[in-house]
Motif scaffolding. Structure first.
Motif, mmCIF file in Angstrom:
data_model
loop_
_atom_site.group_PDB
_atom_site.id
_atom_site.type_symbol
_atom_site.label_atom_id
_atom_site.label_comp_id
_atom_site.label_asym_id
_atom_site.label_seq_id
_atom_site.Cartn_x
_atom_site.Cartn_y
_atom_site.Cartn_z
ATOM 1 N N HIS B 185 0.817 -1.311 -0.018
ATOM 2 C CA HIS B 185 -0.030 -0.005 0.083
ATOM 3 C C HIS B 185 0.835 1.184 -0.058
ATOM 4 O O HIS B 185 0.499 2.399 -0.557
ATOM 5 N N ASP B 186 2.141 1.225 0.304
ATOM 6 C CA ASP B 186 2.692 2.092 0.686
ATOM 7 C C ASP B 186 4.099 2.383 -0.243
ATOM 8 O O ASP B 186 4.932 3.527 -0.032
ATOM 9 N N PRO B 188 4.336 3.221 -3.723
ATOM 10 C CA PRO B 188 3.624 3.727 -5.245
ATOM 11 C C PRO B 188 4.985 3.526 -6.187
ATOM 12 O O PRO B 188 6.108 3.963 -5.817
ATOM 13 N N ALA B 239 -8.242 10.131 -5.408
ATOM 14 C CA ALA B 239 -9.426 10.563 -5.278
ATOM 15 C C ALA B 239 -10.280 10.847 -6.691
ATOM 16 O O ALA B 239 -11.418 10.501 -6.683
ATOM 17 N N PRO B 311 -7.573 -2.993 3.235
ATOM 18 C CA PRO B 311 -8.312 -3.728 2.249
ATOM 19 C C PRO B 311 -7.031 -4.042 1.262
ATOM 20 O O PRO B 311 -5.956 -3.593 1.104
ATOM 21 N N ARG B 386 -2.574 0.895 -9.853
ATOM 22 C CA ARG B 386 -2.719 0.559 -8.475
ATOM 23 C C ARG B 386 -4.172 0.374 -8.230
ATOM 24 O O ARG B 386 -5.008 1.304 -8.462
ATOM 25 N N GLN B 388 -6.871 -0.432 -5.146
ATOM 26 C CA GLN B 388 -7.341 -0.670 -3.849
ATOM 27 C C GLN B 388 -8.642 -0.839 -3.408
ATOM 28 O O GLN B 388 -9.508 -0.143 -3.964
#
Ligand code: FES
Ligand code: FES
Lengths: 156, 710
Positions: B185-186, B188, B239, B311, B386, B388
């Motif tokens: 997740h961390d 990129p 977003a 998640p 990516r 999620q």
């Protein structure tokens, strides 16, 4: 879009952003500060906790406008391997995790607690961490680590 | 005629991946790269494997760099599951490192002109009499490890092990407290895009029509992807991807779905479905004692969510006709095999590289999201994408642990001694993992054009510990038994492997009924168990837990104690648990005392950590957890609707390890769930006098059971 200024881990920071955008998105996205984690996006798990003043808050549902001019601390701001926060040292000593995904949020909740209450009881530690979920069942080690850090901070 | 003893066999994982260099390499000026096929899922496996390698090679553990599994280079060790990593990867590494050490000693002997037997290794430096010395790194150029392992290499004696058997600090923990990126997740990738997939709320609904107008207008949108009923968006920020998904959802028309069972009558549902029936084991005895009565009891457990705190997440990037996938799958090769089927391309064109995710506890959506990322990345023009999942996705679309109904009939003689035992299980299969069938197990494979059917879960064979039938054969010496497993052939609620598979349910049932029979006989429940056990290791953990919990504390109003025991899979770790609870109808588990025997505990604190974690998670399952649904959709899609145990509710957990360095190690991650479940249920009886046979044990159910009993 307006520019919102705030202190992030002690550094003046300005971002041009939709003021309603959640703080977590800005931290993890634009600022690539990935300590605060996404877990639910609904203020229910605490993985995204950051500290504002002496309070741990959920950054996933905290709009940017609400942190304008505030002091925001993420786990990155607690300490580093060279200068660890007593909590970070204690989490290593107690091996206080399994996967560790929940840990940044828990460190922040604990740091905020120790600011408000440097001598917490075990029950107070648990209550302060109740908004942080851990699925791996590492709770008791984490509580021990927080109490260890508190004792160490009191002694120094 | 004399026969020579059979040649010692290579450990399974090493036999499958014999080349030494695929496991061990010396790097730079004093480093060792160790490349296991198993992956870190929060269980500390990487550290335990590093300990084994450090011992066999005789190097400081700090020299060891653990390489993340990748299909590009790692040994193929299948899946990281079933508490088998120490058994499989640990054994293979111990053997491979022993042989590597041997090869280097031989080379050193030639170079130094000293017999091998006179050479010694200390932190990678090889020395002999007369102060002659060399090192692994000096010799690395001349010792090729591109050889297949041979069966002869002997691991070092237990006495020589200085790292294994000790509680060394886990190698991954500093990164995690200092927030150095380690989770997928961390991390990129450069030039990263973000994807989201559109999925229905209604179970089994299909996408019929899609109006893309609103989504197309979202700023930052890169592409809208549609492939049959699979649809999603790619955008330049998370977003923007979320906003586009929201707009796309408004434009979607879905078919009516498939109806779900009645969540309040799981046993009725499970017992009314078409099934495949297997007799797991049957044992008959010459009947010496007369059957006087039969106790017939039914136990149930609900569907349980993996509910990782993170998640699921994956990244994928296409390069021409090849694709690279970053994944927290438990089995990168197995995932790759399924991707190859769906993409209709050779597996060699796909690289699956592991990166850590949050603790997963079994087959969650890790593999599903990997295919999502691969499909969306097709539209990204060579940029990585990516994906999620949302919390809602994770709690509704990922596979769940299967619900179970278990019925036991115990035949008792006039003294209430057991003379016969019939145990029957109704449950969906407990595994629908990728990479094991001609058909893919991945969610999006059921949604794309020309979709594959949803894979109906099956059960692993008995030799691998079984699935729904896991731990259904009692370890107790009962004179006769028949164990039957009914696996459902329908699967309205998607299930796959969750920690312990069927063991939690079966141990709960067996240990509850044994407790009931002990009470009926007026016999102390621990003495009753010990009397029926022949296995000394089993008896030892029960006695150790009893001693540690000062069994049995004096009876006090509002407090109860209960015991549970199992040997995981009947071949793995032994574990006994004693629960202390308090309460009237709203019960609280105050303390769990456990004793465990995993053979050689490579990292004792790591074992304790896993047992504590398992015990707490089991307490959460028992007191709170139940996937909720109405007849059309899963409704427990947030932490509010699917609560888990919180810090204030967590019991004290006290663990004793019985260390047996001479016995091959087994995993600890799943040993506690069954015993803890049973111990809590038995403690509730001790406290309140009601037998709780349906999980979770909630306030409402206790009140209902008490009313029924009065
Ligand atoms: S991600 Fe913010 S509370 Fe869960
Ligand atoms: S350590 Fe895994 S969620 Fe807390």
């Amino acid at each position: 879009m307006p520019t919102i200024q705030f202190q992030l881990n002690g550094t003046a920071t300005a971002v041009e952003t939709d003021p309603d955008q959640p703080l977590l998105d800005v931290l993890r996205g634009r600022l690539v500060v990935t300590g605060p984690h996404f877990g639910c996006g609904a203020g229910e798990c605490g993985a995204c906790h950051v500290m504002v003043g002496d309070r741990a808050i959920t950054s996933c549902d905290m709009p940017m406008w609400s942190v304008a001019d505030k002091d925001v601390v993420t786990v990155e701001g607690l300490g580093t391997a060279e200068r660890p926060h007593p909590l970070q040292r204690a989490f290593i000593s107690e091996q206080a995790m399994q996967c560790g995904y929940c840990v940044p949020g828990i460190l922040i909740s604990a740091a905020a607690l120790l600011k408000r209450n440097p001598f917490p009881t075990e029950a107070e530690v648990r209550a302060a961490l109740d908004r942080n979920l851990c699925r791996c069942g590492s709770h008791n080690r984490m509580v021990r680590a927080v109490l260890r850090a508190a004792a160490e901070m009191a002694a120094s | 005629m004399t026969t020579s003893p059979p040649a010692p066999k290579l450990p399974v994982s090493l036999a499958a991946n014999p080349k030494l260099s695929s496991w061990v390499n010396f790097i730079g000026e004093g480093g060792v790269a160790i490349s296991p096929g198993k992956v870190e899922i929060g269980q500390g496996i990487v550290t335990a494997l590093a300990q084994i390698a450090a011992d066999e090679l005789d190097v400081q553990i700090s020299r060891i760099e653990m390489i993340r599994a990748s299909t590009a280079m790692s040994p193929n060790e299948g899946v990281t599951s079933g508490s088998l990593s120490i058994q499989q990867s640990g054994r293979a590494l111990r053997h491979a490192c022993a042989e590597v050490r041997q090869r280097f000693l031989t080379a050193a002997s030639e170079r130094l002109g000293v017999e091998v037997s006179l050479l010694d290794v200390d932190d990678g430096t090889i020395s002999g009499p007369g102060n002659v010395r060399t090192s692994y790194w000096e010799l690395a150029g001349e010792v090729s490890l591109d050889h297949d392992a041979t069966a002869g290499a002997a691991a070092r004696s237990i006495a020589k092990r200085s790292v294994a058997g000790h509680s060394v600090h886990r190698v991954d923990i500093p990164d995690k407290v200092f927030a150095r990126p380690r989770f997928i997740h961390d991390c990129p990738l450069p030039d990263l895009l973000h994807g989201r997939v559109l999925r229905p709320d209604i179970s089994g609904a299909e996408l019929i029509a899609l109006d893309e107008t609103a989504a197309s207008a979202v700023p930052g949108l890169v592409a809208i992807v549609r492939d049959g009923g699979f649809s999603g968006v790619v955008a330049d920020s998370e977003a923007a991807a979320e906003a586009a998904l929201k707009a796309l959802r408004k434009g979607a028309t879905w078919s009516t779905g498939e109806s779900l069972p009645d969540e309040d009558d799981l046993a009725g549902f499970l017992k009314s479905q078409p099934v495949e029936t297997t007799v797991v084991e049957t044992r008959t005895a010459a009947m010496t004692r007369k059957h006087a009565q039969t106790l017939r009891r039914q136990y149930t457990r609900p569907y349980i969510a993996h509910a990782s705190i993170a998640p699921s997440c994956a990244m994928a990037r296409w390069d021409g006709d090849g694709v690279h996938v970053w994944t927290h799958s438990q089995g990168v090769y197995l995932l790759r095999a399924d991707l190859a089927i769906v993409l209709k391309m050779p597996a060699d064109n796909i690289v699956g590289e592991h990166m850590e995710g949050a603790g997963c506890y079994g087959h969650n959506a890790a593999d599903d999201v990997a295919l999502d990322a691969v499909l969306l990345a097709k539209a990204a023009g060579g940029r990585p994408v990516r994906v999620q999942w949302s919390r809602h996705d994770e709690m509704s679309h990922a596979p769940f642990g299967a619900a179970m109904a278990i019925e036991i009939e115990a035949d008792l003689d006039a003294d209430n001694e057991i003379v016969g035992w019939r145990h029957a299980i109704w449950s969906n299969g407990h595994a629908a993992r990728p990479g094991r069938a001609a058909q893919p197990a991945l969610l999006a494979a059921t949604e794309i054009a020309n979709p594959y059917p949803r894979m109906i879960s099956t059960n692993p064979p008995a030799a691998n510990g079984g699935g729904g039938d896991r731990n259904s054969v009692p370890l107790y010496d009962l004179p006769a038994w028949t164990i039957t497993s009914h696996r459902l052939l329908t699967m309205p609620v998607r299930t796959s492997a969750l920690r312990t598979l069927g063991a939690q349910g079966n141990v709960f049932a067996i240990e509850s009924l044994l407790d009931e029979i002990a009470v009926l006989r007026g016999e102390e429940p621990i003495a009753f168990r010990l009397r029926h056990l022949g296995d000394e290791r089993a008896k030892d953990v029960i006695r150790a837990a009893a001693r540690r919990a000062a069994w049995k504390p004096k009876k006090q109003a509002g407090v109860g104690h209960g015991v549970g025991f199992a040997r995981y899979k009947n071949t793995g770790a032994y574990c006994a648990a004693i629960a202390e609870i308090e309460g009237t109808d709203d019960i609280r588990v105050k303390r769990l005392t456990l004793a465990v025997d995993v053979g050689e505990a490579i990292n004792p604190d790591g074992v304790i950590n896993q047992i504590e974690g398992g015990a707490i998670q089991a307490t959460s399952w028992v007191l709170k957890e139940r996937v909720r649904f109405d007849r059309t959709r899963i409704t427990s899609t947030s932490w509010t609707d699917y609560p888990i145990l919180t810090f204030s509710e967590v019991p004290a957990v006290d663990v004793e390890i019985i260390q047996r360095p001479e016995i091959e190690p087994v995993g600890a991650g799943e040993a506690a769930h069954g015993p803890v479940t049973a111990a809590i249920a038995n403690a509730v009886y001790d406290c309140l006098g009601v037998r709780m046979r349906d999980l979770p044990i909630t306030r409402d159910r206790i009140i209902a059971a008490a009313e029924l009993a009065s």
